[in-house]
Design a protein around this motif. Structure first.
Motif, PDB file in Angstrom:
ATOM      1  N   TYR A 176      52.886  40.043  74.896  1.00  0.00           N
ATOM      2  CA  TYR A 176      54.184  40.816  75.448  1.00  0.00           C
ATOM      3  C   TYR A 176      55.400  40.197  75.451  1.00  0.00           C
ATOM      4  CZ  TYR A 176      50.418  43.754  77.744  1.00  0.00           C
ATOM      5  OH  TYR A 176      49.395  44.517  77.854  1.00  0.00           O
ATOM      6  N   ALA A 179      60.937  38.276  78.981  1.00  0.00           N
ATOM      7  CA  ALA A 179      61.577  39.292  79.949  1.00  0.00           C
ATOM      8  C   ALA A 179      62.638  39.988  79.160  1.00  0.00           C
ATOM      9  CB  ALA A 179      61.755  38.826  81.137  1.00  0.00           C
ATOM     10  N   GLU A 182      61.821  42.382  76.519  1.00  0.00           N
ATOM     11  CA  GLU A 182      61.217  43.487  76.981  1.00  0.00           C
ATOM     12  C   GLU A 182      62.250  44.519  77.647  1.00  0.00           C
ATOM     13  OE1 GLU A 182      56.705  44.734  78.694  1.00  0.00           O
ATOM     14  OE2 GLU A 182      57.773  42.761  79.206  1.00  0.00           O
ATOM     15  N   VAL A 183      63.094  44.161  78.251  1.00  0.00           N
ATOM     16  CA  VAL A 183      64.355  44.737  79.025  1.00  0.00           C
ATOM     17  C   VAL A 183      65.073  45.564  77.973  1.00  0.00           C
ATOM     18  CG1 VAL A 183      66.345  44.844  80.219  1.00  0.00           C
ATOM     19  CG2 VAL A 183      64.544  43.461  80.924  1.00  0.00           C
ATOM     20  N   VAL A 186      62.789  48.473  76.710  1.00  0.00           N
ATOM     21  CA  VAL A 186      62.537  49.574  77.419  1.00  0.00           C
ATOM     22  C   VAL A 186      63.902  50.022  77.603  1.00  0.00           C
ATOM     23  CG1 VAL A 186      62.130  50.121  79.892  1.00  0.00           C
ATOM     24  CG2 VAL A 186      60.940  48.501  78.849  1.00  0.00           C
ATOM     25  N   SER A 198      65.049  46.360  84.145  1.00  0.00           N
ATOM     26  CA  SER A 198      64.988  44.892  84.574  1.00  0.00           C
ATOM     27  C   SER A 198      63.798  45.168  85.745  1.00  0.00           C
ATOM     28  CB  SER A 198      65.917  44.351  84.873  1.00  0.00           C
ATOM     29  OG  SER A 198      66.896  44.127  83.718  1.00  0.00           O
ATOM     30  N   VAL A 201      60.307  46.164  84.243  1.00  0.00           N
ATOM     31  CA  VAL A 201      59.541  44.840  83.577  1.00  0.00           C
ATOM     32  C   VAL A 201      59.113  43.865  84.472  1.00  0.00           C
ATOM     33  CG1 VAL A 201      60.152  42.920  82.084  1.00  0.00           C
ATOM     34  CG2 VAL A 201      61.030  45.243  81.307  1.00  0.00           C
ATOM     35  N   ARG A 205      55.478  42.682  84.586  1.00  0.00           N
ATOM     36  CA  ARG A 205      55.044  41.039  84.449  1.00  0.00           C
ATOM     37  C   ARG A 205      54.131  40.788  85.607  1.00  0.00           C
ATOM     38  NH1 ARG A 205      57.833  39.152  80.107  1.00  0.00           N
ATOM     39  NH2 ARG A 205      57.379  36.893  80.835  1.00  0.00           N
ATOM     40  N   THR A 221      53.857  47.048  77.745  1.00  0.00           N
ATOM     41  CA  THR A 221      55.305  47.660  77.271  1.00  0.00           C
ATOM     42  C   THR A 221      55.238  49.008  76.945  1.00  0.00           C
ATOM     43  OG1 THR A 221      55.625  45.340  76.440  1.00  0.00           O
ATOM     44  CG2 THR A 221      57.330  47.165  75.960  1.00  0.00           C
ATOM     45  N   VAL A 224      55.523  50.889  80.403  1.00  0.00           N
ATOM     46  CA  VAL A 224      56.834  50.580  80.958  1.00  0.00           C
ATOM     47  C   VAL A 224      57.827  51.516  80.511  1.00  0.00           C
ATOM     48  CG1 VAL A 224      58.894  48.772  81.446  1.00  0.00           C
ATOM     49  CG2 VAL A 224      56.551  48.038  81.466  1.00  0.00           C
TER      50      VAL A 224
END
Length: 269
Positions: A176, A179, A182-183, A186, A198, A201, A205, A221, A224
């Protein structure tokens, strides 16, 4: 390019946010036609990555979703009856081998071992595919590339790949994203703002820390992004998280209570 595989060309670029050197490394492997395994948890971006690479390399992509009912005939082909009698029909693997596509075997360990053994001569210097029922030896097109994926933390040892299979492949590890990345993913994929992304995510997490303590896999992910898409569509965050993130991964009341607590911590009661 042969007309048989033109429909497998990706016309638009699939969005993929690299987390490291995976694009560079895959391009080097493709240049040598080194068979590759993509290893990582469910929903972390393995399939999106190979779609992006197929688009980047301008190569057709033929994907096979592996399962326990998949037979070698499903991969290589079979004789079928039609108006002209008994006619051979290539399977997806044979089509990729003949005409030079990337063949992607998704979650390959879900297939039976006697099915995946047919790839062995394709994954070494021979680059051939024997069609025993047809009495034909198909030599791989120069552009043919074999790629597989699986989740090494999910399957039982009984479903693991044979050593003789693993040693024919190179491998890339996927996880993954960090952070911040990943934000960004998304936001880009769901259309929500940075603050909402945020928070989503953050919930995911936290859920991943419960792996092995009531759930097999944390919130991916992909999940999300689905939750973010619902929020962007006007569904309230709590309902969105419940539908797309928390309820799909567990039926255990204690686990669900903990997951709901994560949602409340980020979005309020």
């Amino acid at each position: 390019m042969n007309e048989r595989i033109k429909p497998y060309l990706l016309e638009t670029e699939p969005y993929y946010r690299p987390a490291g050197r995976e694009i560079e490394l895959f391009e080097a492997a493709y240049a040598r036609r080194m068979p590759m395994i993509l290893k990582g948890p469910t929903g972390c971006g393995k399939t999106r990555f190979i779609e992006h690479m197929a688009w980047r390399l301008r190569k057709p992509l033929i994907t096979v979703a592996c399962n326990e009912d998949l037979t070698s005939s499903d991969l290589v082909g079979r004789f079928l009856l039609d108006a002209n009698g008994t006619v051979w029909h290539d399977g997806p693997l044979t089509t990729a081998v003949r005409f030079g596509a990337i063949c992607y075997l998704d979650e390959v360990v879900e297939a039976r071992a006697d099915t995946t053994v047919v790839i062995h001569p394709l994954a070494d210097d021979r680059r051939t595919l024997p069609l025993d029922r047809r009495g034909e030896l198909v030599r791989a097109h120069p552009d043919f590339h074999l790629v597989m994926s699986y989740n090494p933390g999910y399957q039982s040892s009984a479903k693991d790949l044979k050593v003789s299979t693993k040693q024919r492949f190179g491998a890339l590890d996927f996880h993954y994203p960090h952070a911040e990345i990943e934000v960004e993913i998304v936001m880009r994929e769901s259309g929500v703002d940075r603050e909402t992304a945020s928070r989503l995510v953050g919930i995911a997490r936290q859920s991943r820390e419960l792996r092995g303590r009531g759930i097999e896999e944390g919130i991916s992910t992909r999940m999300v992004v689905h939750a973010g898409g619902l929020i962007a569509h006007g569904i309230d965050p709590h309902a969105s998280c419940r539908i797309a993130m928390t309820r799909p991964i567990s039926d255990d009341e204690d686990v669900l209570h903990a997951l709901d607590g994560f949602v409340e911590a980020h979005f309020g009661p």
